[in-house]
Design a protein around this motif. Structure first.
Motif, PDB file in Angstrom:
ATOM      1  N   GLY A  43       0.819  -1.219   0.000  1.00  0.00           N
ATOM      2  CA  GLY A  43       0.000   0.000   0.000  1.00  0.00           C
ATOM      3  C   GLY A  43       0.846   1.259   0.000  1.00  0.00           C
ATOM      4  O   GLY A  43       0.505   2.246  -0.660  1.00  0.00           O
ATOM      5  N   ASP A  44       1.962   1.257   0.755  1.00  0.00           N
ATOM      6  CA  ASP A  44       2.873   2.399   0.753  1.00  0.00           C
ATOM      7  C   ASP A  44       3.412   2.648  -0.653  1.00  0.00           C
ATOM      8  O   ASP A  44       3.494   3.784  -1.119  1.00  0.00           O
ATOM      9  CB  ASP A  44       4.058   2.166   1.702  1.00  0.00           C
ATOM     10  CG  ASP A  44       3.643   1.982   3.146  1.00  0.00           C
ATOM     11  OD1 ASP A  44       2.670   2.642   3.581  1.00  0.00           O
ATOM     12  OD2 ASP A  44       4.279   1.172   3.840  1.00  0.00           O
ATOM     13  N   LEU A  45       3.795   1.574  -1.318  1.00  0.00           N
ATOM     14  CA  LEU A  45       4.346   1.694  -2.668  1.00  0.00           C
ATOM     15  C   LEU A  45       3.290   2.195  -3.652  1.00  0.00           C
ATOM     16  O   LEU A  45       3.595   3.011  -4.534  1.00  0.00           O
ATOM     17  CB  LEU A  45       4.927   0.366  -3.124  1.00  0.00           C
ATOM     18  CG  LEU A  45       6.068  -0.169  -2.251  1.00  0.00           C
ATOM     19  CD1 LEU A  45       6.503  -1.547  -2.718  1.00  0.00           C
ATOM     20  CD2 LEU A  45       7.235   0.801  -2.218  1.00  0.00           C
ATOM     21  N   HIS A  46       2.048   1.733  -3.494  1.00  0.00           N
ATOM     22  CA  HIS A  46       0.966   2.214  -4.365  1.00  0.00           C
ATOM     23  C   HIS A  46       0.721   3.708  -4.159  1.00  0.00           C
ATOM     24  O   HIS A  46       0.489   4.443  -5.123  1.00  0.00           O
ATOM     25  CB  HIS A  46      -0.323   1.432  -4.129  1.00  0.00           C
ATOM     26  CG  HIS A  46      -0.278   0.024  -4.633  1.00  0.00           C
ATOM     27  ND1 HIS A  46       0.043  -0.298  -5.935  1.00  0.00           N
ATOM     28  CD2 HIS A  46      -0.511  -1.152  -4.013  1.00  0.00           C
ATOM     29  CE1 HIS A  46       0.007  -1.606  -6.096  1.00  0.00           C
ATOM     30  NE2 HIS A  46      -0.317  -2.152  -4.934  1.00  0.00           N
ATOM     31  N   VAL A  47       0.758   4.173  -2.906  1.00  0.00           N
ATOM     32  CA  VAL A  47       0.579   5.603  -2.631  1.00  0.00           C
ATOM     33  C   VAL A  47       1.693   6.400  -3.297  1.00  0.00           C
ATOM     34  O   VAL A  47       1.443   7.406  -3.961  1.00  0.00           O
ATOM     35  CB  VAL A  47       0.533   5.877  -1.109  1.00  0.00           C
ATOM     36  CG1 VAL A  47       0.638   7.371  -0.825  1.00  0.00           C
ATOM     37  CG2 VAL A  47      -0.731   5.305  -0.502  1.00  0.00           C
ATOM     38  N   ILE A  48       2.938   5.958  -3.128  1.00  0.00           N
ATOM     39  CA  ILE A  48       4.076   6.670  -3.720  1.00  0.00           C
ATOM     40  C   ILE A  48       3.954   6.719  -5.240  1.00  0.00           C
ATOM     41  O   ILE A  48       4.265   7.734  -5.869  1.00  0.00           O
ATOM     42  CB  ILE A  48       5.403   5.998  -3.299  1.00  0.00           C
ATOM     43  CG1 ILE A  48       5.608   6.162  -1.796  1.00  0.00           C
ATOM     44  CG2 ILE A  48       6.584   6.576  -4.087  1.00  0.00           C
ATOM     45  CD1 ILE A  48       6.678   5.250  -1.223  1.00  0.00           C
ATOM     46  N   ARG A  49       3.460   5.641  -5.828  1.00  0.00           N
ATOM     47  CA  ARG A  49       3.312   5.580  -7.288  1.00  0.00           C
ATOM     48  C   ARG A  49       2.053   6.287  -7.790  1.00  0.00           C
ATOM     49  O   ARG A  49       1.842   6.381  -8.989  1.00  0.00           O
ATOM     50  CB  ARG A  49       3.281   4.124  -7.739  1.00  0.00           C
ATOM     51  CG  ARG A  49       4.601   3.423  -7.590  1.00  0.00           C
ATOM     52  CD  ARG A  49       4.500   1.967  -7.999  1.00  0.00           C
ATOM     53  NE  ARG A  49       5.802   1.352  -8.000  1.00  0.00           N
ATOM     54  CZ  ARG A  49       6.089   0.194  -7.400  1.00  0.00           C
ATOM     55  NH1 ARG A  49       5.139  -0.485  -6.769  1.00  0.00           N
ATOM     56  NH2 ARG A  49       7.307  -0.287  -7.440  1.00  0.00           N
ATOM     57  N   GLY A  50       1.196   6.760  -6.881  1.00  0.00           N
ATOM     58  CA  GLY A  50      -0.032   7.437  -7.282  1.00  0.00           C
ATOM     59  C   GLY A  50      -1.129   6.495  -7.712  1.00  0.00           C
ATOM     60  O   GLY A  50      -2.043   6.893  -8.435  1.00  0.00           O
ATOM     61  N   ARG A  51      -1.084   5.252  -7.265  1.00  0.00           N
ATOM     62  CA  ARG A  51      -2.060   4.233  -7.667  1.00  0.00           C
ATOM     63  C   ARG A  51      -3.018   3.846  -6.541  1.00  0.00           C
ATOM     64  O   ARG A  51      -3.622   2.782  -6.596  1.00  0.00           O
ATOM     65  CB  ARG A  51      -1.331   2.974  -8.132  1.00  0.00           C
ATOM     66  CG  ARG A  51      -0.426   3.184  -9.301  1.00  0.00           C
ATOM     67  CD  ARG A  51       0.274   1.891  -9.632  1.00  0.00           C
ATOM     68  NE  ARG A  51       1.315   2.109 -10.617  1.00  0.00           N
ATOM     69  CZ  ARG A  51       2.318   1.291 -10.807  1.00  0.00           C
ATOM     70  NH1 ARG A  51       2.421   0.188 -10.102  1.00  0.00           N
ATOM     71  NH2 ARG A  51       3.227   1.567 -11.711  1.00  0.00           N
ATOM     72  N   TYR A  52      -3.144   4.676  -5.541  1.00  0.00           N
ATOM     73  CA  TYR A  52      -3.982   4.336  -4.399  1.00  0.00           C
ATOM     74  C   TYR A  52      -5.187   5.270  -4.382  1.00  0.00           C
ATOM     75  O   TYR A  52      -5.286   6.193  -5.158  1.00  0.00           O
ATOM     76  CB  TYR A  52      -3.158   4.458  -3.113  1.00  0.00           C
ATOM     77  CG  TYR A  52      -3.628   3.570  -1.997  1.00  0.00           C
ATOM     78  CD1 TYR A  52      -3.553   2.198  -2.097  1.00  0.00           C
ATOM     79  CD2 TYR A  52      -4.139   4.113  -0.829  1.00  0.00           C
ATOM     80  CE1 TYR A  52      -3.972   1.373  -1.065  1.00  0.00           C
ATOM     81  CE2 TYR A  52      -4.559   3.298   0.207  1.00  0.00           C
ATOM     82  CZ  TYR A  52      -4.473   1.938   0.084  1.00  0.00           C
ATOM     83  OH  TYR A  52      -4.886   1.120   1.108  1.00  0.00           O
ATOM     84  N   GLY A  53      -6.090   5.067  -3.448  1.00  0.00           N
ATOM     85  CA  GLY A  53      -7.308   5.861  -3.377  1.00  0.00           C
ATOM     86  C   GLY A  53      -7.113   7.285  -2.891  1.00  0.00           C
ATOM     87  O   GLY A  53      -8.029   8.089  -2.942  1.00  0.00           O
ATOM     88  N   PHE A  58       2.748  16.149  -1.083  1.00  0.00           N
ATOM     89  CA  PHE A  58       4.171  15.858  -1.213  1.00  0.00           C
ATOM     90  C   PHE A  58       4.969  17.118  -0.963  1.00  0.00           C
ATOM     91  O   PHE A  58       4.512  18.212  -1.294  1.00  0.00           O
ATOM     92  CB  PHE A  58       4.456  15.296  -2.615  1.00  0.00           C
ATOM     93  CG  PHE A  58       3.976  13.882  -2.777  1.00  0.00           C
ATOM     94  CD1 PHE A  58       4.797  12.818  -2.464  1.00  0.00           C
ATOM     95  CD2 PHE A  58       2.695  13.618  -3.218  1.00  0.00           C
ATOM     96  CE1 PHE A  58       4.346  11.507  -2.590  1.00  0.00           C
ATOM     97  CE2 PHE A  58       2.237  12.315  -3.353  1.00  0.00           C
ATOM     98  CZ  PHE A  58       3.054  11.261  -3.042  1.00  0.00           C
ATOM     99  N   PRO A  59       6.181  16.994  -0.389  1.00  0.00           N
ATOM    100  CA  PRO A  59       6.862  15.756   0.005  1.00  0.00           C
ATOM    101  C   PRO A  59       6.127  15.084   1.160  1.00  0.00           C
ATOM    102  O   PRO A  59       5.491  15.737   1.976  1.00  0.00           O
ATOM    103  CB  PRO A  59       8.257  16.216   0.414  1.00  0.00           C
ATOM    104  CG  PRO A  59       8.109  17.659   0.757  1.00  0.00           C
ATOM    105  CD  PRO A  59       6.967  18.184  -0.056  1.00  0.00           C
ATOM    106  N   ALA A  60       6.220  13.735   1.210  1.00  0.00           N
ATOM    107  CA  ALA A  60       5.501  12.951   2.208  1.00  0.00           C
ATOM    108  C   ALA A  60       6.395  11.862   2.772  1.00  0.00           C
ATOM    109  O   ALA A  60       7.271  11.342   2.084  1.00  0.00           O
ATOM    110  CB  ALA A  60       4.269  12.319   1.571  1.00  0.00           C
ATOM    111  N   VAL A  61       6.150  11.515   4.029  1.00  0.00           N
ATOM    112  CA  VAL A  61       6.837  10.400   4.679  1.00  0.00           C
ATOM    113  C   VAL A  61       5.902   9.199   4.600  1.00  0.00           C
ATOM    114  O   VAL A  61       4.819   9.232   5.184  1.00  0.00           O
ATOM    115  CB  VAL A  61       7.182  10.724   6.144  1.00  0.00           C
ATOM    116  CG1 VAL A  61       7.795   9.521   6.831  1.00  0.00           C
ATOM    117  CG2 VAL A  61       8.099  11.935   6.215  1.00  0.00           C
ATOM    118  N   PRO A  62       6.277   8.149   3.848  1.00  0.00           N
ATOM    119  CA  PRO A  62       5.386   6.998   3.714  1.00  0.00           C
ATOM    120  C   PRO A  62       5.401   6.127   4.960  1.00  0.00           C
ATOM    121  O   PRO A  62       6.325   6.184   5.768  1.00  0.00           O
ATOM    122  CB  PRO A  62       5.970   6.249   2.512  1.00  0.00           C
ATOM    123  CG  PRO A  62       7.412   6.635   2.483  1.00  0.00           C
ATOM    124  CD  PRO A  62       7.491   8.021   3.050  1.00  0.00           C
ATOM    125  N   GLY A  63       4.353   5.318   5.087  1.00  0.00           N
ATOM    126  CA  GLY A  63       4.302   4.338   6.162  1.00  0.00           C
ATOM    127  C   GLY A  63       3.266   4.651   7.210  1.00  0.00           C
ATOM    128  O   GLY A  63       3.017   5.812   7.520  1.00  0.00           O
TER     129      GLY A  63
END
Length: 119
Positions: A43-53, A58-63
């Motif tokens: 899910g973190d990777l999907h958010v970073i790639r712009g593929r999440y809901g 940005f800039p954002a700290v994932p996780g």
């Protein structure tokens, strides 16, 4: 402290960087957690790639999850409240409809109560 930051939407290898930033101060009702481990979820990777809901600003700290120890309390949170004490091992989970659950060795902090920091 060191933290991983996504500069913008894109492939993780292209947009993630490690930055040094000040250790945050816990706000009212928050607990500061010194992070020992933090997973990277799909899910973190999907958010970073712009593929999440949703997309964070940005800039954002994932996780959303981590494990560590209680380092400090903000106003309105403190030793003994919810069974938390300085130096206690805790996990931080995504928001849930309750304030916390505990076991004999670890306490789970739900939602935005944790102001986390890394080594």
């Amino acid at each position: 402290m060191r933290t991983v930051v996504a500069r913008e939407v894109g492939e993780p290898g292209d947009v993630l960087t490690v930055r040094r930033v000040p250790v945050p101060e816990p706000g009212p009702g928050q607990v500061l957690v010194r992070v020992d481990a933090a997973p990277v979820h799909a899910g973190d990777l999907h958010v970073i790639r712009g593929r999440y809901g949703y997309a964070p600003p940005f800039p954002a700290v994932p996780g959303l999850e981590c494990a560590g120890t209680v380092a400090a309390f903000g106003p309105g949170a403190g030793d003994g409240e919810d069974g938390l004490r300085l130096g206690q091992r805790v996990t931080r989970r995504p928001p849930a409809p309750r304030s916390g659950s505990s076991s004999s060795t670890c306490h789970t902090i739900w939602g935005s109560r944790a102001a986390s920091w890394a080594r």
